[in-house]
Motif scaffolding. Structure first.
Motif, short mmCIF file in Angstrom:
data_model
loop_
_atom_site.label_atom_id
_atom_site.label_comp_id
_atom_site.label_asym_id
_atom_site.label_seq_id
_atom_site.Cartn_x
_atom_site.Cartn_y
_atom_site.Cartn_z
N SER A 12 0.84 -1.19 0.00
CA SER A 12 0.00 0.00 0.00
C SER A 12 0.88 1.25 0.00
N CYS A 13 0.28 2.39 -0.36
CA CYS A 13 1.02 3.65 -0.31
C CYS A 13 0.92 4.25 1.09
N ASN A 14 0.24 3.57 2.01
CA ASN A 14 -0.02 4.05 3.38
C ASN A 14 -1.19 5.00 3.47
N GLY A 15 -1.81 5.32 2.34
CA GLY A 15 -2.99 6.17 2.38
C GLY A 15 -4.11 5.48 3.15
N GLU A 17 -3.74 3.15 5.31
CA GLU A 17 -3.32 3.01 6.71
C GLU A 17 -3.59 4.29 7.50
N LEU A 18 -3.43 5.44 6.84
CA LEU A 18 -3.74 6.70 7.52
C LEU A 18 -5.22 6.76 7.87
N GLU A 19 -6.06 6.35 6.93
CA GLU A 19 -7.49 6.35 7.21
C GLU A 19 -7.82 5.33 8.31
N LEU A 20 -7.08 4.23 8.34
CA LEU A 20 -7.32 3.23 9.38
C LEU A 20 -6.88 3.75 10.75
N LEU A 21 -5.82 4.54 10.77
CA LEU A 21 -5.44 5.17 12.04
C LEU A 21 -6.53 6.13 12.50
N ASP A 22 -7.09 6.86 11.53
CA ASP A 22 -8.18 7.78 11.87
C ASP A 22 -9.38 6.98 12.38
N HIS A 25 -9.43 6.39 15.92
CA HIS A 25 -9.81 7.55 16.73
C HIS A 25 -11.31 7.82 16.68
N PRO A 105 -7.77 6.89 -0.75
CA PRO A 105 -8.31 5.77 0.02
C PRO A 105 -9.75 6.05 0.44
N ALA A 107 -12.59 6.92 3.07
CA ALA A 107 -12.51 7.68 4.32
C ALA A 107 -12.81 6.76 5.50
N SER A 108 -12.29 7.12 6.66
CA SER A 108 -12.43 6.28 7.84
C SER A 108 -13.90 5.95 8.12
N ARG B 33 6.26 -1.36 -5.73
CA ARG B 33 5.25 -1.32 -6.79
C ARG B 33 5.86 -0.88 -8.11
N ARG B 55 0.54 8.13 -6.04
CA ARG B 55 0.33 6.96 -5.20
C ARG B 55 1.61 6.27 -4.75
N GLY B 58 1.11 7.76 0.66
CA GLY B 58 -0.10 8.38 1.19
C GLY B 58 0.21 9.59 2.04
N TRP B 121 -3.53 13.91 16.99
CA TRP B 121 -4.44 13.36 15.98
C TRP B 121 -5.58 14.35 15.70
N ARG B 138 -8.96 13.79 1.09
CA ARG B 138 -8.30 13.78 2.40
C ARG B 138 -6.83 13.40 2.31
N ILE B 139 -6.49 12.52 1.39
CA ILE B 139 -5.12 11.97 1.37
C ILE B 139 -4.40 12.31 0.06
N SER B 348 6.75 3.18 2.31
CA SER B 348 5.97 3.16 1.08
C SER B 348 6.73 3.88 -0.02
#
Lengths: 127, 353
Positions: A12-15, A17-22, A25, A105, A107-108, B33, B55, B58, B121, B138-139, B348
């Motif tokens: 993943s590009c971590n995008g 993962e960022l939403e998953l961290l959110d 919360h 990604p 959204a959370s 990738r 991409r 993120g 956060w 958002r991202i 990434s």
């Protein structure tokens, strides 16, 4: 709603993962677990790189644990879908997946909605 | 890192009988990738390539599209309009705030400072809300296009952003004292990165926490940075605490920069009139930007038809990986996680190219 969430990043590009961290919360009842065995639900993110294929295979075979594909990569490999299928297709994992959340990604709150739905369905019986 | 997982990276350490690390290295190309190859072979049209370049990461997608679009524009001799320059710069500073808020949330989690983590956060959520209003996303903001912006941004969103940023800056400033005191308990003196001759590779907050004042925004100014004076926060200690503190200062700094940009966003076109190569185009372009984690450099060679022929990316984590391996020497195994989190590696980007 499941409690122990195992996130498996298959490239993943971590995008996501960022939403998953959110998500952690906005849904404080959720917790990330680091071991497959503890998971109430498995979330797959990423394009399924060659290095992570063996790991993905193992996830698919765990009975009773729902698998949710998260993000455009997890759902269809998005931009990375090879024309010749050389990298392997995440769609193959679809057999084990009960749900998918699209978005790049997503959204959370969209991921939360899918997890809430899963909770209503009760235990998952697929193999 | 909460996502310190075997499929993303692996920390390999060798410790002595007392549990003190004597050798360390980070491995992590599992999320490869092959984006460089993908661009050359399937997305050679730079307008399409932007989507895949975005991409790469993120956390710093705007920095990547900035560097890529800039490199292509330099290769083809395209000049972008003033409004596009301002919005691109704004995006870069908002991304820095978002990325540092995320990074500091990781380190405060690792250090078990829950209250701080919640505040940070909260900052992530606030800046993310601004980005949604400005870009619709958002991202991956999708702000940059070749020759300018992909789309215009609503003026009302820009006006609101300015007041939200002022209050965000004040709330991050208010964290300062408690932040250093609480994190200092576990991070002070831990995992020092230094070099004998004082010269660390690359730029970025990790280097600036070890006494280097290098910042691409100053060294090779691009967009609005030439006419936008700003301080570069530097610490000398080189420990995990200094790395966290530099990021917190940069968040405050970036809020201020974004507020100043927002005070005078020029009206007008968002796209260059022509995106064809100019008559004296060199077809070779390089652009370095100061991404949240340091110098991100994209090199392109274009064909006469305006397609990407060669493409190379150098990401900031390539330098920080050297730092983390050096800083871990002498650290107890039990503290390795804290040191790694303080370096804010981006696997990434690192593995994605």
């Amino acid at each position: 709603m499941p409690v122990n969430v195992r996130v498996i990043n298959l490239g993943s590009c971590n995008g996501c993962e960022l939403e998953l961290l959110d998500l952690l919360h906005v849904e404080p009842g959720l917790r990330l677990c680091e071991r497959d065995e503890e998971a109430d639900v498995v979330l797959l993110t990423g394009v399924l790189t060659e290095d992570n294929r063996a790991r993905a295979e193992r996830v698919r075979r765990r009975p009773g644990v729902p698998v949710v594909r998260v993000g455009s990569c997890g759902v269809s490999q998005g931009l990375f879908l090879p024309p010749d299928g050389a990298l392997g297709r995440v769609a193959d994992l679809g057999r084990g997946a009960t749900r998918a959340v699209v978005g790049c990604p997503p959204a959370s709150r969209e991921i939360a909605a899918v997890l809430r739905d899963l909770g209503k369905e009760g235990p998952c019986d697929h193999a | 890192m909460r996502f310190e997982v075997p499929e993303v990276y692996r920390l390999v350490v060798q410790a002595d009988g007392d549990g003190v690390i004597r050798e360390a290295r980070v491995e992590g190309e599992f999320v490869s990738r092959q984006i460089g190859t993908l661009v050359k072979t399937r997305y050679a049209d730079p307008h399409k390539a932007l989507y895949v370049v975005e991409r790469l990461c993120g956390a710093c997608s705007h920095a990547h599209t900035l560097a890529f679009a800039g490199a292509v524009e330099r290769a083809l001799g395209i000049r972008i309009p003033a409004r596009a320059e301002a919005i691109r710069t704004l995006g870069a500073e908002l991304e820095r705030i978002q990325s540092h808020a995320f990074s500091l949330s990781e380190i405060t989690t690792a250090a078990r400072c829950q209250d701080l983590e919640r505040s940070l956060w909260g900052a992530w959520q606030e800046v993310t809300a601004i980005l949604v209003e400005i870009s619709g996303s958002r991202i991956h903001y999708g702000l940059n296009g070749i020759g300018g912006l992909a789309r215009d941004v609503p003026s009302a969103a820009l006006r609101r952003a300015r007041s939200v940023l002022a209050s965000l800056r004040r709330s991050v400033q208010a964290l300062r004292g408690g932040f250093e005191r609480e994190l200092g308990k576990s991070l002070a003196g831990l995992g020092v990165w230094s070099s004998r001759d004082g010269d660390l590779p690359g730029t970025g907050p990790n280097q600036r926490a070890s006494g280097s004042s290098r910042d691409i925004r100053r060294e090779e100014p691009y967009l609005l940075y030439e006419e936008l004076p700003f301080d570069v926060p530097v610490r000398e200690e080189g420990d995990s605490l200094a790395r966290a503190c530099v990021r917190l200062e940069e968040m405050i700094q970036s809020c201020g920069l974004a507020e100043r940009i927002l005070a005078s966003v020029p009206a007008g076109a968002i796209q260059a009139e022509r995106v064809d190569p100019v008559p004296d185009a060199t077809f070779v372009g390089r652009m370095s930007v100061e991404a949240p984690r340091g110098c991100d450099r994209h090199d392109v060679t274009m064909t006469r038809e305006g397609e990407v022929k060669e493409f190379a990316i150098r990401v900031p984590t390539e330098d920080s990986i050297v730092g983390v391996a050096s800083a871990l020497i002498g650290v107890r195994e039990a503290d390795a996680r804290l040191v790694v989190a303080s370096f804010d590696l981006c696997m990434s980007c690192f593995g994605g190219t």
